[in-house]
Write an enzyme that holds these catalytic residues in place. Structure first.
Site, PDB file in Angstrom:
ATOM      1  N   LYS A   9      26.132 -66.939  -7.750  1.00 31.70           N
ATOM      2  CA  LYS A   9      26.306 -65.533  -7.358  1.00 31.70           C
ATOM      3  C   LYS A   9      25.459 -65.216  -6.134  1.00 31.70           C
ATOM      4  CE  LYS A   9      24.620 -61.482  -8.156  1.00 31.70           C
ATOM      5  NZ  LYS A   9      24.930 -60.896  -6.843  1.00 31.70           N
ATOM      6  N   CYS A  17      10.800 -64.529   3.132  1.00 25.56           N
ATOM      7  CA  CYS A  17       9.851 -64.446   2.013  1.00 25.56           C
ATOM      8  C   CYS A  17       8.485 -64.994   2.404  1.00 25.56           C
ATOM      9  CB  CYS A  17      10.405 -65.147   0.789  1.00 25.56           C
ATOM     10  SG  CYS A  17      10.946 -66.828   1.102  1.00 25.56           S
ATOM     11  N   GLU A  42      11.923 -67.460  -7.498  1.00 28.79           N
ATOM     12  CA  GLU A  42      11.271 -67.422  -6.182  1.00 28.79           C
ATOM     13  C   GLU A  42      11.290 -65.969  -5.751  1.00 28.79           C
ATOM     14  OE1 GLU A  42      10.403 -66.865  -3.045  1.00 28.79           O
ATOM     15  OE2 GLU A  42      11.517 -68.329  -1.830  1.00 28.79           O
ATOM     16  N   GLU A  88       5.221 -56.233  -0.477  1.00 26.32           N
ATOM     17  CA  GLU A  88       6.150 -56.932   0.412  1.00 26.32           C
ATOM     18  C   GLU A  88       7.067 -55.894   1.058  1.00 26.32           C
ATOM     19  OE1 GLU A  88       9.258 -59.380  -1.382  1.00 26.32           O
ATOM     20  OE2 GLU A  88       8.728 -60.971   0.018  1.00 26.32           O
TER      21      GLU A  88
END
Ligand code: TXE
Length: 499
Positions: free
Chosen positions: A176, A285, A251, A386
């Site tokens: 997905k 990331c 992750e 983040e």
């Protein structure tokens, strides 16, 4: 762009049974570039059932490893042959520059080749039990049905880090992609099909996380979930997976320090800090979003960074003169703008960017200028959270110990960079940093042969390298007694005195 239907179940391209369609927009100008079929929960159930059947029938798991390796090599070759088309798709969908898309595809090809080679060379582990009559060995078997869920920043790359080792291991998959950027995964699935994968081994569902993603991660027939995305989504998935004791690999991004000592080479350090944070407009990331710089050089260093940041050419990814593209969507740009407002409110000093570009040709895209905040403190949210946008925060340090403490002062632990001219200091600092990847006098490169993943809230498990293959395998210990004999445990007389 990519002919419908867009769901791939049991070797067939099918329209959704209970899903719908979504318009996919080009973030460079907001135009609709595709209408993509999306799954509903019935479609997800069918995809999982197909993967289950294929796995249980041994259609792929029992194929010799050389055959699995051969398929991966064919996928790599097909990607090479369709490099231009796939790069174009990735740029139109994500906004990243075409140059970046080409780099991604070349990396993806390398990953497929790496796992082909690794699995072809894999051997059982023989164990010396001390008993010559026993052959003891540990063999690797596929983990089963794997749900592979990827984000929008590196759609093709992140998915390939999962699909390549899963196929190498002999697992079956339900894939997905992010609903924001599904196009390159559709293209990849077509190429894997052309490479000759058996029906049911790679199934593809599109759709949003709350419906399609959650239906997939909650399915009891899924044996393993590999997810890359936001931290809060990762937590939700881990909770859901606990229900069925499903294996999970996560992750979840990072807040990555880039530490610059006074003895570092100035020009290459400035260059690396800029690239480390502003590549792909910060939607990486492992972006080096926290500059931690020695106080003796900080003023000059930050002034040079601000001057250079103001010169970065932001523009459409298809324009070869653009150095970085737009943010992935209007919604994401609004989130980044929120962080800039927060940084100002928290008292950080804005020294570059902090707004949309003025160029009227960019008005319909979701562009944002490279932004730098000086005089930041470790307790600011802009330093700890983040932002996933082109925002660099600057903190200053006086001693090596302070630099290490700042570098580790994050709940994440994905990546870090250290720049120094002193090799001994470099070694001390890289060993002290609690991050999954640490670059010394570099920032950003990786190799498929080395593990990638995070400490702390950056996730669990590792992608790439031998561990990235092990993620999709179960270990089985086979104990073979070649000369069976009566053990005598119950047949011999009493060995201990009667009580
Ligand atoms: O990610 P989500 P989003 C960070 C970044 C960004 C934030 C949110 O800070 O701003 O995450 O981004 C699927 N069950 N990263 O909203 O929602 C979803 O459909 C199952 C870091 O895009 O985590 C998509 O396919 N699946 C990151 C994928 O998860 C679910 C890269 C990621 O979406 C789901 C991108 C659910 N309940 C963003 N909810 C990195 N680590 O590189 C969503 N999904």
């Amino acid at each position: 762009m990519l002919a419908s239907p867009h769901l791939h179940v049991d070797g067939t391209w099918v329209a959704p049974v209970d899903g719908g369609t979504r318009e996919i927009r080009n973030p460079a100008d907001g135009t609709v570039i595709a209408k993509v079929d999306e799954a509903g929960s019935v479609d997800v159930a069918r995809a999982v059932a197909a993967a289950r059947r294929a796995f249980d029938a041994g259609l792929w798991s029992t194929r010799p490893k050389e055959e699995r390796a051969g398929l991966l090599v064919r996928v790599a070759e097909l990607l090479g042959a369709h490099r231009n088309d796939v790069a174009r798709i990735e740029t139109l969908d994500t906004g990243k520059t075409l140059r970046e898309s080409y780099i991604d595809i070349d990396d993806v090809i390398a990953v497929f080749r790496y796992y082909a080679d690794l699995v072809a060379r894999e051997t059982d582990r023989l164990i010396d039990t001390g008993n010559p009559a026993v052959i003891s060995r540990v063999v690797h078997e596929p983990a089963g049905v794997c749900a592979l869920i990827a984000p929008w920043n590196y759609p093709l790359l992140q998915m390939s880090w999962k699909i390549a080792p899963a196929l190498a291991a002999g697992a079956t998959t339900v894939v997905k992609p992010s609903e924001v950027t599904p196009l390159s995964t559709i293209a990849l699935t077509r190429l894997i099909e052309r490479a000759g994968v058996p029906a049911g081994v790679v199934n593809l569902v599109q759709g949003d996380g709350a419906v399609v993603g959650a239906a997939l991660t909650g399915a009891s027939d899924v044996d393993l979930i590999s997810f890359t995305g936001g931290a809060s989504t990762g937590v939700a998935i881990a909770r859901q997976a606990a229900e069925h004791v499903t294996r999970v690999a996560l992750e979840l991004g990072g807040k990555n320090p880039h530490i610059v000592f006074a003895d570092a080479d100035h020009d290459s350090a400035v260059d690396a800090v800029l690239t480390g944070v502003f590549l792909h407009s910060g939607q990486v990331c492992s972006a080096g979003t926290r500059l931690i710089v020695h106080e003796s050089i900080a003023d000059d260093f930050v002034a040079e960074l601000a001057r250079r940041a103001a010169g970065i050419r932001v523009g459409p990814g298809m324009d070869p003169s653009s150095q970085t593209g737009p943010l992935v969507s209007e919604e994401h740009r609004a989130k980044v703008e929120g962080y800039v407002a927060l940084g100002i409110a928290e008292g950080a000093e804005l020294v570059a960017g902090g707004r949309h570009p003025n160029d009227p040709r960019l008005a319909s895209g979701s562009y944002y200028l490279p932004t730098i905040f000086d005089r930041c403190r470790r307790d600011m949210r802009i330093v700890q959270e983040e932002t996933f946008g082109p925002i660099l925060t600057v903190e200053r340090f006086a001693t090596e110990a302070e630099a290490i403490a700042l570098g580790n002062d994050t709940s994440y632990g994905l990546a870090a960079g250290v720049r120094t001219g002193d090799p001994d200091r470099g070694e001390r600092v890289v060993r002290a940093l609690r991050h999954g990847t640490v670059w010394l006098n570099d920032f950003g490169p990786y190799t498929p042969a080395a593990e990638w993943g995070g400490f702390g809230r950056s996730g669990t498990g590792r992608e790439l390298g031998p561990s990235g293959l092990a993620e999709y395998q179960e270990s089985k210990h086979i104990w073979h007694n070649t000369t069976p004999a009566v053990g005598g445990w119950f047949s011999a007389g009493p060995t201990t005195p009667e009580r």
